[in-house]
Scaffold this active site. Sequence first.
Site, short mmCIF file in Angstrom:
data_model
loop_
_atom_site.label_atom_id
_atom_site.label_comp_id
_atom_site.label_asym_id
_atom_site.label_seq_id
_atom_site.Cartn_x
_atom_site.Cartn_y
_atom_site.Cartn_z
N GLU A 9 0.90 -1.14 -0.05
CA GLU A 9 -0.05 -0.04 -0.08
C GLU A 9 0.76 1.16 -0.07
O GLU A 9 1.77 1.32 0.72
CB GLU A 9 -0.83 -0.01 1.34
CG GLU A 9 -1.79 1.16 1.20
CD GLU A 9 -2.57 1.07 2.54
OE1 GLU A 9 -3.42 1.90 2.90
OE2 GLU A 9 -2.77 0.26 3.43
N LYS B 60 -8.69 3.84 -2.87
CA LYS B 60 -9.33 3.19 -1.68
C LYS B 60 -10.57 3.97 -1.50
O LYS B 60 -10.56 5.35 -1.27
CB LYS B 60 -8.23 3.45 -0.66
CG LYS B 60 -8.87 2.85 0.79
CD LYS B 60 -7.59 2.78 1.84
CE LYS B 60 -7.76 2.20 2.91
NZ LYS B 60 -6.90 2.19 3.93
N CYS C 88 -5.80 -2.66 2.17
CA CYS C 88 -6.10 -2.48 3.53
C CYS C 88 -7.39 -2.89 4.14
O CYS C 88 -8.07 -3.89 3.82
CB CYS C 88 -5.30 -1.13 3.89
SG CYS C 88 -4.88 -1.25 5.95
#
Length: 298
Positions: free
Chosen positions: A47, A131, A165
């Site tokens: 990430e 995200k 995540c």
Amino acid sequence: MDPLPKYVAAAVQAAPVFLDRDATVDKACELIAEAGNAGARIIVFPETWIPMYPFWHSTPKVFSGELFARLYRNAVEVPSAVTERLGAAARAANAYVVMGINERDTTTRGTLYNTMLWFAPSGALLHRHRKLMPTFTERTIWGMGDGSDLDVLPTELGRLGGLICWEHQMTLVKYALYAQGEQLHCSLWPAYSSQNDHINFGTRQYAFEGACFVVSACGIVPPGSMPADIQTELVPANGGTSIIGPNGDIIAGPVFDTEEILYAEIDLELAIREKHSRDVAGHYARPDVLQLVVNRHP
């Protein structure tokens, strides 16, 4: 029906050159070449690997506009010379490359996004996913993504997808990828040492539930690798990178406390076998009772 493909996947656990975009891209190109030379057809990075995950946002007593400005200056615009270099590295390695970046928005001139980029073996920038929901204090760093890029990519390696995540804790987001027939999932993490168990059981559950392979790439902060002015302020991140089979078993890793590239064979026939017992978006679903609606507008 043609045989389902077999190939090698690589998960990169390595530290970026923190807050130095160009040096980190240099390191990325070297790691892509190494994995490509080892026969990997898909290479997955952690990430926001370029230029770093901003660990300071969740560190007690650290809230720094100056560090954010350094992150902003070293973030990646899409497209740019940086994406051209990463594409060229993917082409030279003849591999798909999945890279986590801090993306600098070119319209607002202020917002950053936590973004996953996909490069094809041709070198083309294939896909961008932002995200959806920055987690907790991450919202001081990044804007929110949307459903326009919540896609699974049909390729010669199978149907490839990925999340970042704690998107793995958003149950409907997971199902949106399962429902597109995802066969290999790229899972990107920073990763805090306190998350070791969470990442382990979460990625294994994802693989088992979706009957898909998971390539989990975790970040790491080796001792002495941070710039001196923030070195002592950050919570630890010790990795935990692994590759998981569609039955939920770990087939490579996890690896901690070291920089390493993990490799594993991906045999999509195994994913089909797991569908016999639980095809959660197919014969084990009840669309007459439950349905998911995805807003795909930007």
